[in-house]
Scaffold this motif. Sequence first.
Motif, PDB file in Angstrom:
ATOM      1  N   THR A  32       3.599   5.675  10.814  1.00  0.00           N
ATOM      2  CA  THR A  32       3.880   5.633  12.252  1.00  0.00           C
ATOM      3  C   THR A  32       5.361   5.592  12.589  1.00  0.00           C
ATOM      4  N   LEU A  33       6.190   5.158  11.659  1.00  0.00           N
ATOM      5  CA  LEU A  33       7.623   5.060  11.950  1.00  0.00           C
ATOM      6  C   LEU A  33       8.381   6.301  11.487  1.00  0.00           C
ATOM      7  N   LYS A  34       7.630   7.342  11.140  1.00  0.00           N
ATOM      8  CA  LYS A  34       8.245   8.593  10.699  1.00  0.00           C
ATOM      9  C   LYS A  34       9.238   8.356   9.563  1.00  0.00           C
ATOM     10  N   ALA A  35       8.787   7.636   8.569  1.00  0.00           N
ATOM     11  CA  ALA A  35       9.603   7.347   7.388  1.00  0.00           C
ATOM     12  C   ALA A  35       9.904   8.641   6.641  1.00  0.00           C
ATOM     13  N   SER A  36      10.872   8.575   5.774  1.00  0.00           N
ATOM     14  CA  SER A  36      11.229   9.751   4.976  1.00  0.00           C
ATOM     15  C   SER A  36      10.068  10.105   4.046  1.00  0.00           C
ATOM     16  N   GLU A  37      10.057  11.345   3.616  1.00  0.00           N
ATOM     17  CA  GLU A  37       9.024  11.793   2.678  1.00  0.00           C
ATOM     18  C   GLU A  37       9.097  10.996   1.381  1.00  0.00           C
ATOM     19  N   GLU A  38      10.318  10.653   0.959  1.00  0.00           N
ATOM     20  CA  GLU A  38      10.496   9.836  -0.251  1.00  0.00           C
ATOM     21  C   GLU A  38       9.828   8.483  -0.104  1.00  0.00           C
ATOM     22  N   ASP A  39      10.054   7.826   1.049  1.00  0.00           N
ATOM     23  CA  ASP A  39       9.444   6.512   1.287  1.00  0.00           C
ATOM     24  C   ASP A  39       7.926   6.629   1.342  1.00  0.00           C
ATOM     25  N   TRP A  40       7.445   7.650   2.032  1.00  0.00           N
ATOM     26  CA  TRP A  40       6.003   7.867   2.152  1.00  0.00           C
ATOM     27  C   TRP A  40       5.395   8.048   0.762  1.00  0.00           C
ATOM     28  N   ASP A  41       6.007   8.912  -0.064  1.00  0.00           N
ATOM     29  CA  ASP A  41       5.513   9.141  -1.427  1.00  0.00           C
ATOM     30  C   ASP A  41       5.527   7.864  -2.250  1.00  0.00           C
ATOM     31  N   ARG A  42       6.606   7.097  -2.158  1.00  0.00           N
ATOM     32  CA  ARG A  42       6.735   5.857  -2.925  1.00  0.00           C
ATOM     33  C   ARG A  42       5.624   4.881  -2.538  1.00  0.00           C
ATOM     34  N   VAL A  43       5.390   4.716  -1.241  1.00  0.00           N
ATOM     35  CA  VAL A  43       4.356   3.789  -0.767  1.00  0.00           C
ATOM     36  C   VAL A  43       2.972   4.275  -1.189  1.00  0.00           C
ATOM     37  N   ASP A  44       2.705   5.567  -1.014  1.00  0.00           N
ATOM     38  CA  ASP A  44       1.394   6.095  -1.399  1.00  0.00           C
ATOM     39  C   ASP A  44       1.136   5.938  -2.896  1.00  0.00           C
ATOM     40  N   ARG A  45       2.145   6.224  -3.717  1.00  0.00           N
ATOM     41  CA  ARG A  45       1.975   6.072  -5.171  1.00  0.00           C
ATOM     42  C   ARG A  45       1.704   4.611  -5.539  1.00  0.00           C
ATOM     43  N   ALA A  46       2.492   3.710  -4.968  1.00  0.00           N
ATOM     44  CA  ALA A  46       2.320   2.285  -5.282  1.00  0.00           C
ATOM     45  C   ALA A  46       0.944   1.795  -4.830  1.00  0.00           C
ATOM     46  N   ASN A  47       0.527   2.170  -3.623  1.00  0.00           N
ATOM     47  CA  ASN A  47      -0.774   1.733  -3.119  1.00  0.00           C
ATOM     48  C   ASN A  47      -1.917   2.325  -3.929  1.00  0.00           C
ATOM     49  N   THR A  48      -1.794   3.587  -4.305  1.00  0.00           N
ATOM     50  CA  THR A  48      -2.835   4.235  -5.104  1.00  0.00           C
ATOM     51  C   THR A  48      -2.954   3.556  -6.465  1.00  0.00           C
ATOM     52  N   ASP A  49      -1.823   3.307  -7.097  1.00  0.00           N
ATOM     53  CA  ASP A  49      -1.851   2.627  -8.399  1.00  0.00           C
ATOM     54  C   ASP A  49      -2.481   1.245  -8.287  1.00  0.00           C
ATOM     55  N   ARG A  50      -2.102   0.513  -7.250  1.00  0.00           N
ATOM     56  CA  ARG A  50      -2.631  -0.841  -7.090  1.00  0.00           C
ATOM     57  C   ARG A  50      -4.121  -0.819  -6.764  1.00  0.00           C
ATOM     58  N   MET A  51      -4.558   0.142  -5.946  1.00  0.00           N
ATOM     59  CA  MET A  51      -5.987   0.222  -5.626  1.00  0.00           C
ATOM     60  C   MET A  51      -6.798   0.548  -6.874  1.00  0.00           C
ATOM     61  N   ARG A  52      -6.266   1.367  -7.758  1.00  0.00           N
ATOM     62  CA  ARG A  52      -6.948   1.664  -9.026  1.00  0.00           C
ATOM     63  C   ARG A  52      -7.141   0.366  -9.809  1.00  0.00           C
ATOM     64  N   GLN A  53      -6.093  -0.457  -9.876  1.00  0.00           N
ATOM     65  CA  GLN A  53      -6.177  -1.732 -10.589  1.00  0.00           C
ATOM     66  C   GLN A  53      -7.202  -2.664  -9.941  1.00  0.00           C
ATOM     67  N   ILE A  54      -7.222  -2.706  -8.625  1.00  0.00           N
ATOM     68  CA  ILE A  54      -8.165  -3.577  -7.910  1.00  0.00           C
ATOM     69  C   ILE A  54      -9.599  -3.137  -8.178  1.00  0.00           C
ATOM     70  N   LEU A  55      -9.864  -1.831  -8.113  1.00  0.00           N
ATOM     71  CA  LEU A  55     -11.219  -1.340  -8.394  1.00  0.00           C
ATOM     72  C   LEU A  55     -11.612  -1.620  -9.838  1.00  0.00           C
ATOM     73  N   ASP A  56     -10.647  -1.482 -10.762  1.00  0.00           N
ATOM     74  CA  ASP A  56     -10.928  -1.790 -12.175  1.00  0.00           C
ATOM     75  C   ASP A  56     -11.313  -3.254 -12.352  1.00  0.00           C
ATOM     76  N   ALA A  57     -10.610  -4.123 -11.674  1.00  0.00           N
ATOM     77  CA  ALA A  57     -10.809  -5.566 -11.859  1.00  0.00           C
ATOM     78  C   ALA A  57     -12.016  -6.115 -11.100  1.00  0.00           C
ATOM     79  N   HIS A  58     -12.286  -5.561  -9.905  1.00  0.00           N
ATOM     80  CA  HIS A  58     -13.269  -6.201  -9.020  1.00  0.00           C
ATOM     81  C   HIS A  58     -14.379  -5.291  -8.514  1.00  0.00           C
ATOM     82  N   GLY A  59     -14.276  -3.983  -8.741  1.00  0.00           N
ATOM     83  CA  GLY A  59     -15.177  -3.086  -8.029  1.00  0.00           C
ATOM     84  C   GLY A  59     -14.689  -2.983  -6.593  1.00  0.00           C
ATOM     85  N   TRP A  60     -15.614  -2.695  -5.661  1.00  0.00           N
ATOM     86  CA  TRP A  60     -15.190  -2.578  -4.274  1.00  0.00           C
ATOM     87  C   TRP A  60     -14.884  -3.961  -3.695  1.00  0.00           C
TER      88      TRP A  60
END
Length: 173
Positions: A32-60
Amino acid sequence: MTVAACGDGPPSHPGSRAELLQMLKVDQEVRTLKASEEDWDRVDRANTDRMRQILDAHGWPGHTMVGEDGAHAAWALIQHADRDLHLQRRGLELMRQAVEKGEADPSDLAYLVDRVRVAEKKPQVYGTQWETDPQGNWRPRTPIENAAKVDERRADVGLKPLKEYVEELKSLE
């Protein structure tokens, strides 16, 4: 789809809830704040990696574990993991099971079903994924399967009729 009641008490993993809510806050800020593409990519990668770990550890991470808002945040983060269709498919299957147990929102599931189907270049089931054409007119990102029955499917999961949804999209312009 059956929906069982889940506990109304506090989440069993309040730390995980707080983490998911913080991840979603950052996700929304870059969108929503029109962040740079670099920031957007960094956040998406970090969130995707962390969500993978959460699903591995706990399921949904469902309502009992992280509260309704935490489960909604988990859905949004998986929904936005567009660079990892495998993770989205995995989240979709886990979320289906959670909805059957009353641990996730059926309307959130509907959005994820369509998001995955669009990525697979298949027709949408609920008509939740839209884009604008070069002239600025709203259109579904892929066709809607059996469009004559879409409002019935939408109602079954607690979504408003398609016409109202499209009007809402137009009002955001």
